[in-house]
Design a protein around this motif. Structure first.
Motif, short mmCIF file in Angstrom:
data_model
loop_
_atom_site.label_atom_id
_atom_site.label_comp_id
_atom_site.label_asym_id
_atom_site.label_seq_id
_atom_site.Cartn_x
_atom_site.Cartn_y
_atom_site.Cartn_z
N ASP A 217 -2.60 -9.10 -2.24
CA ASP A 217 -1.35 -8.82 -2.94
C ASP A 217 -1.64 -8.48 -4.40
O ASP A 217 -2.23 -9.28 -5.13
CB ASP A 217 -0.44 -10.06 -2.86
CG ASP A 217 0.96 -9.80 -3.37
OD1 ASP A 217 1.16 -8.85 -4.15
OD2 ASP A 217 1.87 -10.58 -3.01
N SER A 218 -1.25 -7.29 -4.81
CA SER A 218 -1.53 -6.85 -6.18
C SER A 218 -0.80 -7.69 -7.22
O SER A 218 -1.12 -7.62 -8.42
CB SER A 218 -1.15 -5.37 -6.36
OG SER A 218 0.23 -5.17 -6.10
N GLU A 219 0.19 -8.48 -6.77
CA GLU A 219 0.93 -9.33 -7.71
C GLU A 219 0.24 -10.67 -7.94
O GLU A 219 0.65 -11.45 -8.80
CB GLU A 219 2.35 -9.58 -7.17
CG GLU A 219 3.19 -8.33 -7.00
CD GLU A 219 3.41 -7.60 -8.32
OE1 GLU A 219 3.67 -8.29 -9.33
OE2 GLU A 219 3.32 -6.37 -8.35
N CYS A 263 -4.95 1.48 -0.62
CA CYS A 263 -5.39 0.66 0.51
C CYS A 263 -4.36 -0.39 0.92
O CYS A 263 -4.48 -0.99 2.00
CB CYS A 263 -6.72 -0.02 0.19
SG CYS A 263 -6.59 -1.47 -0.90
N ASP A 264 -3.38 -0.64 0.06
CA ASP A 264 -2.36 -1.65 0.35
C ASP A 264 -2.98 -3.01 0.65
O ASP A 264 -2.53 -3.75 1.52
CB ASP A 264 -1.46 -1.20 1.51
CG ASP A 264 -0.19 -2.03 1.63
OD1 ASP A 264 0.24 -2.60 0.61
OD2 ASP A 264 0.38 -2.10 2.73
N GLN A 305 -2.49 10.83 6.50
CA GLN A 305 -2.45 9.82 7.56
C GLN A 305 -1.46 8.70 7.25
O GLN A 305 -1.44 7.68 7.92
CB GLN A 305 -3.85 9.26 7.81
CG GLN A 305 -4.83 10.35 8.22
CD GLN A 305 -6.13 9.81 8.76
OE1 GLN A 305 -6.22 9.44 9.91
NE2 GLN A 305 -7.14 9.75 7.91
N ASN A 306 -0.67 8.92 6.21
CA ASN A 306 0.46 8.05 5.89
C ASN A 306 0.05 6.65 5.45
O ASN A 306 0.82 5.69 5.58
CB ASN A 306 1.43 7.96 7.08
CG ASN A 306 2.83 7.59 6.65
OD1 ASN A 306 3.28 7.99 5.57
ND2 ASN A 306 3.55 6.84 7.46
N PHE A 307 -1.17 6.50 4.92
CA PHE A 307 -1.55 5.22 4.34
C PHE A 307 -0.84 5.00 3.01
O PHE A 307 -0.62 3.89 2.58
CB PHE A 307 -3.07 5.15 4.15
CG PHE A 307 -3.83 5.00 5.44
CD1 PHE A 307 -3.61 3.93 6.29
CD2 PHE A 307 -4.77 5.95 5.82
CE1 PHE A 307 -4.30 3.81 7.49
CE2 PHE A 307 -5.47 5.83 7.01
CZ PHE A 307 -5.24 4.76 7.85
#
Length: 320
Positions: A217-219, A263-264, A305-307
């Motif tokens: 989580d980037s947060e 990369c989520d 590819q909708n990443f």
């Protein structure tokens, strides 16, 4: 010229070379890139839990065994980590040893109990793995696991077991593997496998605490640090393997932020993105993988590819 400008690379050319000679060079370097393994902290923990299971199985052979659940998003490296552990343990065996201490099985869709045992037999090298009733296949699985002194069975893609909805017989077979003292079992899969465990408390009660791997989580500061450490280690590995002459300087917060966006929070996607960026940099004759290469890799691989919906190396350009 800014080293962080994704539109203007500092090294190499803007033109990409597609000659036969360059192709041969790139194929060789990409093959070397594919051998890189970064000891990512969650994977190190996984190594430790697998090692514990192996030692526990050896100490309690014939007694009811424990299992382990590993649920993680696709691309989080769980399969890579499992195969790495398997290879490390097998490397310690004598050359003339025919033991198989760890057996890895990847299930196909709609896996029934019979298909489960057939897949295990196939992984054990049984040439007749597709022949016989479920009971016959189960008996052969038990005998071969004992003959090969198997301590840990890794079943990957377990979500395919739960896809039938009424697969109680399948989970009963899994429980029997543990209860009969045959082998410890690791159950690996993506999030779709979770209901199989939350629905079947008898199976879950036989498992160690889950070793799931979640998306970063980037947060969360610790997650940002984990991702940044992985990115820097990958940059260093590329140089240490001689794939690039210079470090790309990926520790910059802007690059880390862009990569996290792409990369989520799933590190395997970073590896795949960097592989594409490496090819671009090699074709340009660059001395390092630059934001330009990462930007193009995002456009060519991640966006189609909708990443990711938009290219963060461009949408966040004004923040540089």
């Amino acid at each position: 010229m800014s080293a962080l400008d994704p539109l203007k690379p500092c090294t190499g050319s803007l033109q990409e070379e597609w000659s036969t000679a360059r192709n041969a060079q790139i194929v060789e370097k990409l093959a070397e890139f594919d051998t890189i393994y970064i000891y990512y902290t969650p994977h190190i923990v996984l190594h430790g839990v697998f090692d514990f299971l192996v030692k526990s199985s050896a100490a309690s052979m014939g007694q009811p065994q424990r299992g382990l659940r590993v649920i993680a998003p696709s691309g989080s490296g769980k399969t890579t980590a499992a195969l790495r552990i398997k290879a490390l343990i097998e490397a310690k065996l004598p050359e003339d040893c025919n033991a198989k201490p760890i057996v890895y099985v990847a299930l196909e869709r709609q896996a029934t109990s019979r298909r489960l045992f057939s897949s295990i037999l196939n992984a054990l090298g049984d040439g007749f793995h597709a022949r016989g009733t479920e009971d016959v296949l189960r008996e052969r699985v038990y005998k071969l696991l004992q003959r090969f002194k198997t301590l840990l069975l890794i079943i990957d893609e377990v979500q395919h077991l739960s896809s039938r909805g009424t697969g109680g017989d399948v989970t009963d077979s899994l429980k029997r593997l543990l209860d009969d003292g045959v082998v410890s079992v690791v159950f690996m899969g993506v999030e779709e496998a979770l209901p199989m465990f939350t629905r079947n408390l008898q199976l879950s009660g036989r498992l160690l605490p889950p070793a799931d791997i979640r998306q970063l989580d980037s947060e969360i500061a610790d997650d940002r640090s984990l991702l940044a450490d992985f990115i820097v280690a990958l940059d260093k590995a590329v140089v240490e393997r001689g794939l690039m002459e210079e470090l790309g300087g990926w520790e910059d917060p802007w690059i880390v932020g862009c990569l996290h966006n792409v990369c989520d929070g799933v590190i395997g996607r970073i590896v795949r993105l960097v592989r594409v960026a490496l090819e671009i940099a090699l074709r340009r004759g660059a001395s390092r993988i630059e934001p330009y290469d990462l930007m193009l890799a995002t456009d060519r691989w991640a966006v189609p590819q909708n990443f990711v919906k938009a290219n963060p190396f461009l949408s966040r350009l004004r923040e540089v």
